[in-house]
Design an enzyme around this catalytic site. Structure first.
Site, PDB file in Angstrom:
ATOM      1  N   GLU A 192      -5.763 -33.522  -0.179  1.00  0.00           N
ATOM      2  CA  GLU A 192      -4.285 -33.902   0.416  1.00  0.00           C
ATOM      3  C   GLU A 192      -3.694 -32.419   0.583  1.00  0.00           C
ATOM      4  O   GLU A 192      -2.377 -32.313   0.208  1.00  0.00           O
ATOM      5  CB  GLU A 192      -3.469 -34.708  -0.132  1.00  0.00           C
ATOM      6  CG  GLU A 192      -4.205 -36.313   0.022  1.00  0.00           C
ATOM      7  CD  GLU A 192      -4.752 -36.403   1.146  1.00  0.00           C
ATOM      8  OE1 GLU A 192      -4.265 -36.053   2.477  1.00  0.00           O
ATOM      9  OE2 GLU A 192      -5.731 -37.215   1.485  1.00  0.00           O
ATOM     10  N   GLY A 193      -4.118 -31.475   0.484  1.00  0.00           N
ATOM     11  CA  GLY A 193      -3.522 -29.885   0.285  1.00  0.00           C
ATOM     12  C   GLY A 193      -3.711 -29.500  -0.877  1.00  0.00           C
ATOM     13  O   GLY A 193      -2.901 -30.102  -1.885  1.00  0.00           O
TER      14      GLY A 193
END
Length: 584
Positions: free
Chosen positions: A437-438
């Protein structure tokens, strides 16, 4: 040996006394009738599900893992039954719009739910972990038949969803995606491409799986501005199997009960969600929800590691300590808990977990206010606060969760390296939260380069003003405010320094995020201290709880506060130009 006890008492303290959420809910008509006691019952039922249904499946699920055969995936024993119970309990719909079949409860309670789920069984939680983000995406962008056919099923959890972004050559750089979508002439598209690292891409928990896929339409611009978002179901409305194939599942370091899939779309039928070429902005609705939930995973890892380390240190008899504090008969004289190094570890773990809970719940409360407060100015301020808090929560809490699990393992000594103890699984499972998610490095760049520098630090200043107000009434308020001012000064230096050295903010971003996080953790403890003092002054019956809270607030101020100046010094050191590494 491993156990999980939902920290309901501390959750209620944070929600009711630190955040004073019931009073805030009273100002938001959508939460009409919701009070502290109702919220407490929701949390108690959620905690019971996490502790009694999910936690017993965690270790066995890690050993069994998922099985792939001919494109089909079988999850560990008990996972499917647990998911059916989750849906029957209405948990996926907790914070969804009642008009779509949701319960309309706050994101704050949903955050507490997902903290407990991840602490009890992170691998299982990966399956419903993207549901709320998918709901947000469909709620905002699905229209007509697409909305009628899919929104209610995703809201209820009857159908699970995926987020299909990553490709083998394109991880964080989504502008490089090659997956294509060609119009079929009937409003649908034929999707062709391969995606990797897709959590829950195939499984046996639900009859259908709703894939949300980033792809490039014919004639689209290059880069991220040319991406569109498509809904591609496993099963088509006419009952036919779509051309979506699971080619493999990964053998991973951790989260072995979660199926991480390689997905192939071979002319698969899909429908556009939102506007063409604006898929990334549509997907960000899903990604932002996911980033908060990943931060909650870190918090869950930290909480469950702390609980078990404390129990192990109390029960394990090994090498008589130099002395046992007078009046401390809770553990044998030669239990390892009496060794100063072990006590310092346990104090650190507990202070980090409880401070991190306040920080994460602040972010969730900001999302509630941004969406539901009747005052437009309050909504705007809360939205800005959530935008700044989200990368901090995601990055800081996942870092603390993994580091905390690693520290906790040492309490077991060599036994901690053995699977039966449970802690080594948390060390393995927690590492991915810093990446997906980053990555945490991307979160730091997002915070500093996209949310602080562009407006000269105005929104950051507003967040720091808000944090300053949280320290009101705390004994440590002056020290906390000095820390906030130091972060403010640091940001101002980065704003002006970037004009001379454009790379400096990139070199400093990680340490700046950590500095802001440490300053906010200090504020969280100041707010907790003030709430505990108020409770004691008001004659609260549970004096032992509040007195222990004050002790941990003092530990934060005396021991952990030193992390902030170290981070700020690292930001300043990053001003010096780093030499390029020599060629290998």
């Amino acid at each position: 040996m491993w156990h999980y006890a939902p920290p309901l008492r501390d959750m209620r303290f944070v929600i009711d006394e630190v955040l004073q959420a019931p009073a805030a809910w009273a100002d938001m008509p959508v939460f009409d009738g919701l009070d502290g006691e109702t919220a407490a019952e929701v949390l108690a039922q959620a905690g019971r599900f996490a502790a009694e249904v999910l936690a017993p499946l965690n270790g066995p699920g890690d050993l069994a893992g998922c099985r792939w055969r001919d494109g089909e995936v079988t999850t560990p024993a008990g996972f499917a039954a647990a998911y059916r119970a989750f849906v029957e309990g209405g948990w996926p719909a907790l914070a969804c719009d009642p008009d779509c079949g949701g319960q309309g409860l706050p994101q704050l309670l949903n955050a507490a739910l997902y903290e407990m789920l991840a602490a009890a069984n992170h691998a299982w939680t990966m399956y419903p972990g993207l549901l709320h983000g998918a709901y947000e995406c469909l709620h905002a962008h699905a229209t007509g038949d697409l909305r009628e056919r899919y929104l209610a099923k995703v809201t209820s959890g009857e159908w699970l969803s995926t987020m299909c972004l990553t490709e083998a050559h394109a991880g964080s750089d989504l502008g490089l995606l090659r997956t294509r979508a060609e119009p079929n002439g009937d409003g649908s598209y034929a999707v062709n491409g391969q995606k990797i690292f897709i959590s829950g891409g195939e499984h046996d928990l639900t009859d259908n799986i709703v894939h949300l896929v980033l792809a490039r339409l014919r004639g689209a611009p290059e880069g991220t501005k040319g991406l569109s978002l498509l809904l591609v179901p496993k099963w088509l409305p006419d009952g036919a199997r779509n051309a979506v194939h699971c080619d493999a599942i990964e053998k991973k370091m951790g989260l072995k009960g979660s199926a991480t899939c390689t997905m192939r779309f071979e002319g698969a039928t899909g429908w556009l969600l939102g506007e063409a070429h604006r898929g990334l902005s549509a997907m960000f609705l899903m990604m932002n929800a996911a980033r908060l939930h990943v931060g909650l995973q870190g918090l869950g890892h930290l909480e469950v590691s702390t609980q078990n380390a404390l129990r192990q240190a109390t029960e394990r008899v090994q090498s008589r300590a130099p002395r046992r504090p007078a009046g401390a008969e809770a553990a044998p004289a030669d239990a390892v808990i009496w060794h100063p190094a072990i006590r310092r570890t346990l104090w650190t773990l507990q202070a980090r977990a409880e401070g991190g809970r306040v920080l994460a719940y602040w972010a969730a409360q900001a999302l509630d206010e941004a969406a539901a407060h009747p005052d437009e100015a309050v909504r705007a301020a809360a939205n800005d606060r959530a935008a700044l808090l989200t990368p901090v929560v995601k990055s800081l809490l996942t870092e603390l969760g993994h580091a905390g699990a690693d520290q906790a393992l040492g309490v077991w000594g060599g036994h901690g390296y053995i699977h039966e103890m449970g802690i080594e699984q948390v060390v393995r499972d927690s590492r991915i939260a810093m990446i997906y998610e980053g990555t945490n490095e991307i979160q730091a760049i997002d915070l500093l380069l996209r949310k602080v520098l562009p407006d000269g630090g105005v929104r950051l200043g507003q967040l720091l003003d808000w944090a300053d107000a949280q320290a009101e009434g705390a004994a440590q308020a002056t020290r906390v405010r000095l820390g906030l001012q130091a972060v403010r000064d640091c940001a101002a230096g980065l704003v002006s320094g970037a004009e001379v050295d454009a790379e400096w903010p990139y070199r400093a971003a990680d340490d700046f995020l950590r500095a802001l996080g440490e300053a906010l953790l200090a504020c969280a403890w100041a707010r907790s201290e003030a709430a505990a003092r108020a409770a004691l002054a008001g004659g609260a019956p549970d004096r032992a709880f509040y007195e222990a809270k004050l002790q941990r607030a003092q530990f934060q101020a005396n021991y952990l506060a030193g992390e902030l100046p170290r981070c700020l010094m690292a930001v300043e050191r990053a001003r010096a130009e780093l030499p390029f590494l020599p060629a290998l």
